[in-house]
Design a protein around this motif. Sequence first.
Motif, mmCIF file in Angstrom:
data_model
loop_
_atom_site.group_PDB
_atom_site.id
_atom_site.type_symbol
_atom_site.label_atom_id
_atom_site.label_comp_id
_atom_site.label_asym_id
_atom_site.label_seq_id
_atom_site.Cartn_x
_atom_site.Cartn_y
_atom_site.Cartn_z
ATOM 1 N N PHE A 24 1.131 -1.104 0.030
ATOM 2 C CA PHE A 24 -0.347 -0.158 0.250
ATOM 3 C C PHE A 24 0.349 1.613 0.219
ATOM 4 C CE2 PHE A 24 -2.385 3.046 2.143
ATOM 5 C CZ PHE A 24 -3.487 2.929 1.443
ATOM 6 N N ILE A 25 1.917 1.119 1.131
ATOM 7 C CA ILE A 25 2.475 2.563 0.600
ATOM 8 C C ILE A 25 3.312 2.616 -0.696
ATOM 9 C CG2 ILE A 25 5.304 2.837 2.212
ATOM 10 C CD1 ILE A 25 2.166 3.633 3.082
ATOM 11 N N LEU A 26 4.485 1.332 -1.028
ATOM 12 C CA LEU A 26 4.909 1.876 -2.355
ATOM 13 C C LEU A 26 3.886 2.300 -3.523
ATOM 14 C CD1 LEU A 26 7.166 1.052 -4.088
ATOM 15 C CD2 LEU A 26 6.322 -1.561 -4.561
ATOM 16 N N ILE A 27 2.696 1.539 -3.786
ATOM 17 C CA ILE A 27 1.301 1.914 -4.543
ATOM 18 C C ILE A 27 1.591 3.384 -3.958
ATOM 19 C CG2 ILE A 27 -0.923 1.951 -5.412
ATOM 20 C CD1 ILE A 27 -0.886 -0.912 -4.570
ATOM 21 N N LEU A 47 -6.481 3.887 -5.608
ATOM 22 C CA LEU A 47 -7.337 2.878 -5.309
ATOM 23 C C LEU A 47 -7.449 2.114 -5.867
ATOM 24 C CD1 LEU A 47 -9.493 2.260 -3.871
ATOM 25 C CD2 LEU A 47 -11.023 4.294 -4.839
ATOM 26 N N PRO A 48 -7.360 2.130 -7.681
ATOM 27 C CA PRO A 48 -7.427 0.785 -8.437
ATOM 28 C C PRO A 48 -6.399 0.020 -8.377
ATOM 29 C CG PRO A 48 -8.131 2.774 -9.384
ATOM 30 C CD PRO A 48 -7.567 3.099 -8.235
ATOM 31 N N LEU A 49 -5.266 0.404 -8.208
ATOM 32 C CA LEU A 49 -3.712 -0.132 -7.928
ATOM 33 C C LEU A 49 -3.258 -1.046 -7.778
ATOM 34 C CD1 LEU A 49 -1.018 2.489 -9.269
ATOM 35 C CD2 LEU A 49 -2.423 0.002 -10.571
ATOM 36 N N TYR A 50 -4.442 -0.481 -5.517
ATOM 37 C CA TYR A 50 -4.357 -1.300 -4.471
ATOM 38 C C TYR A 50 -5.470 -2.487 -5.014
ATOM 39 C CZ TYR A 50 -4.725 -2.751 0.704
ATOM 40 O OH TYR A 50 -5.002 -3.284 1.314
ATOM 41 N N LEU A 51 -6.453 -2.285 -5.463
ATOM 42 C CA LEU A 51 -7.864 -3.301 -6.252
ATOM 43 C C LEU A 51 -7.132 -4.444 -6.395
ATOM 44 C CD1 LEU A 51 -10.996 -0.684 -5.592
ATOM 45 C CD2 LEU A 51 -10.763 -1.940 -4.058
#
Length: 66
Positions: A24-27, A47-51
């Motif tokens: 999450f931090i890297l994203i 948000l889409p990257l984390y999803l």
Amino acid sequence: MAFFLGRMGIVTSEMLSQYRKHAFILILIVAAIITPPDLMTLLLVSLPLYLLYEVSIRVVRWTTKK
């Protein structure tokens, strides 16, 4: 990609779940670099990257159950 890495045994769902905070931090860092200095665009990219990361955890879990 996660499907094939899970099938080969390189990535496990437990490993992805364990490093969820780091991902999450890297994203957020990557999204801050590629977007203009605006909070809304940062959220719209991160948000889409984390999803997708969460979906990859489910795909790897589904792959290794069989």
